[in-house]
Scaffold this motif. Sequence first.
Motif, PDB file in Angstrom:
ATOM      1  N   HIS A  80      -5.945   5.574  -2.590  1.00 28.37           N
ATOM      2  CA  HIS A  80      -6.450   6.898  -2.242  1.00 28.37           C
ATOM      3  C   HIS A  80      -7.946   7.062  -2.500  1.00 28.37           C
ATOM      4  O   HIS A  80      -8.491   8.120  -2.183  1.00 28.37           O
ATOM      5  N   THR A  81      -8.576   6.011  -3.041  1.00 26.23           N
ATOM      6  CA  THR A  81      -9.976   6.172  -3.449  1.00 26.23           C
ATOM      7  C   THR A  81     -10.915   5.088  -2.949  1.00 26.23           C
ATOM      8  O   THR A  81     -12.124   5.315  -2.901  1.00 26.23           O
ATOM      9  N   SER A  82     -10.407   3.922  -2.601  1.00 25.84           N
ATOM     10  CA  SER A  82     -11.302   2.788  -2.381  1.00 25.84           C
ATOM     11  C   SER A  82     -11.564   2.490  -0.912  1.00 25.84           C
ATOM     12  O   SER A  82     -10.793   1.800  -0.242  1.00 25.84           O
ATOM     13  N   VAL A  83     -12.686   2.989  -0.451  1.00 27.81           N
ATOM     14  CA  VAL A  83     -13.143   2.640   0.890  1.00 27.81           C
ATOM     15  C   VAL A  83     -13.549   1.166   0.915  1.00 27.81           C
ATOM     16  O   VAL A  83     -13.348   0.471   1.913  1.00 27.81           O
ATOM     17  N   ALA A  84     -14.068   0.661  -0.195  1.00 21.68           N
ATOM     18  CA  ALA A  84     -14.476  -0.745  -0.268  1.00 21.68           C
ATOM     19  C   ALA A  84     -13.280  -1.674  -0.083  1.00 21.68           C
ATOM     20  O   ALA A  84     -13.367  -2.681   0.643  1.00 21.68           O
ATOM     21  N   LEU A  85     -12.152  -1.362  -0.689  1.00 22.35           N
ATOM     22  CA  LEU A  85     -10.946  -2.171  -0.506  1.00 22.35           C
ATOM     23  C   LEU A  85     -10.448  -2.054   0.921  1.00 22.35           C
ATOM     24  O   LEU A  85     -10.080  -3.053   1.542  1.00 22.35           O
ATOM     25  N   ARG A  86     -10.456  -0.868   1.477  1.00 23.42           N
ATOM     26  CA  ARG A  86     -10.075  -0.667   2.877  1.00 23.42           C
ATOM     27  C   ARG A  86     -10.942  -1.514   3.801  1.00 23.42           C
ATOM     28  O   ARG A  86     -10.451  -2.174   4.707  1.00 23.42           O
ATOM     29  N   ASP A  87     -12.242  -1.506   3.560  1.00 26.74           N
ATOM     30  CA  ASP A  87     -13.157  -2.274   4.404  1.00 26.74           C
ATOM     31  C   ASP A  87     -12.914  -3.776   4.280  1.00 26.74           C
ATOM     32  O   ASP A  87     -13.011  -4.506   5.262  1.00 26.74           O
ATOM     33  N   VAL A 116      -5.800   2.400   2.780  1.00 31.46           N
ATOM     34  CA  VAL A 116      -5.184   1.114   3.132  1.00 31.46           C
ATOM     35  C   VAL A 116      -4.389   1.241   4.422  1.00 31.46           C
ATOM     36  O   VAL A 116      -4.443   0.366   5.296  1.00 31.46           O
ATOM     37  N   ALA A 117      -3.650   2.335   4.580  1.00 30.46           N
ATOM     38  CA  ALA A 117      -2.811   2.520   5.772  1.00 30.46           C
ATOM     39  C   ALA A 117      -3.621   2.479   7.061  1.00 30.46           C
ATOM     40  O   ALA A 117      -3.100   2.089   8.107  1.00 30.46           O
ATOM     41  N   GLU A 118      -4.891   2.855   6.977  1.00 29.43           N
ATOM     42  CA  GLU A 118      -5.745   2.852   8.167  1.00 29.43           C
ATOM     43  C   GLU A 118      -5.914   1.457   8.770  1.00 29.43           C
ATOM     44  O   GLU A 118      -6.212   1.322   9.950  1.00 29.43           O
ATOM     45  N   VAL A 119      -5.722   0.428   7.942  1.00 26.42           N
ATOM     46  CA  VAL A 119      -5.932  -0.939   8.421  1.00 26.42           C
ATOM     47  C   VAL A 119      -4.688  -1.816   8.268  1.00 26.42           C
ATOM     48  O   VAL A 119      -4.720  -3.003   8.594  1.00 26.42           O
ATOM     49  N   ALA A 120      -3.598  -1.228   7.792  1.00 20.55           N
ATOM     50  CA  ALA A 120      -2.365  -1.998   7.587  1.00 20.55           C
ATOM     51  C   ALA A 120      -1.518  -2.005   8.852  1.00 20.55           C
ATOM     52  O   ALA A 120      -1.565  -1.075   9.656  1.00 20.55           O
ATOM     53  N   ASP A 121      -0.725  -3.059   9.005  1.00 22.88           N
ATOM     54  CA  ASP A 121       0.205  -3.150  10.128  1.00 22.88           C
ATOM     55  C   ASP A 121       1.450  -2.310   9.886  1.00 22.88           C
ATOM     56  O   ASP A 121       2.117  -1.896  10.835  1.00 22.88           O
ATOM     57  N   ALA A 122       1.786  -2.082   8.621  1.00 22.03           N
ATOM     58  CA  ALA A 122       2.964  -1.289   8.275  1.00 22.03           C
ATOM     59  C   ALA A 122       2.778  -0.712   6.885  1.00 22.03           C
ATOM     60  O   ALA A 122       2.006  -1.231   6.075  1.00 22.03           O
TER      61      ALA A 122
END
Length: 149
Positions: A80-87, A116-122
């Motif tokens: 819920h907080t890490s844009v860096a991990l998402r990227d 994370v969900a923004e870039v996850a397949d499921a």
Amino acid sequence: MPTVLVLNGPNLNLLGLREPELYGSDTLADIEARCHVVAAHHGIEVDFRQTNHEGELIEAVHAARTGADAVVINAAGYTHTSVALRDALATLDIPVVEVHLTNIHRREPYRHRSFVAEVADALICGAGAHGYPLALTHVSHLLAKGAAS
């Protein structure tokens, strides 16, 4: 044999002790053992890791670019907080499945948003410790589907 990196974020090392009414009584070691059994059934290998440090999660994701065939991730609070991990996850050309023990959409409002969900397949949430075997089963399906393409 395909390798699936299973990443676990902060405080998951306390499973079984921390709020068992919410997260259950299974320890992370219990979940890891189950993951190895399910992975063997599907003909995949599991590299299971946990860290409380955001940078270590990001480094593991970077290493997965060449060292893994898929990623299962429970980023815990970093969800819920890490844009860096998402990227970092967005750079992967391999399947990514997000997993959470609880249903994040039935929790506090700040937990409803997953970077994370923004870039996850499921996304698998709310299935408790069983969510990890479900995630590995789905990853196995995605890998087989990709091999058939």
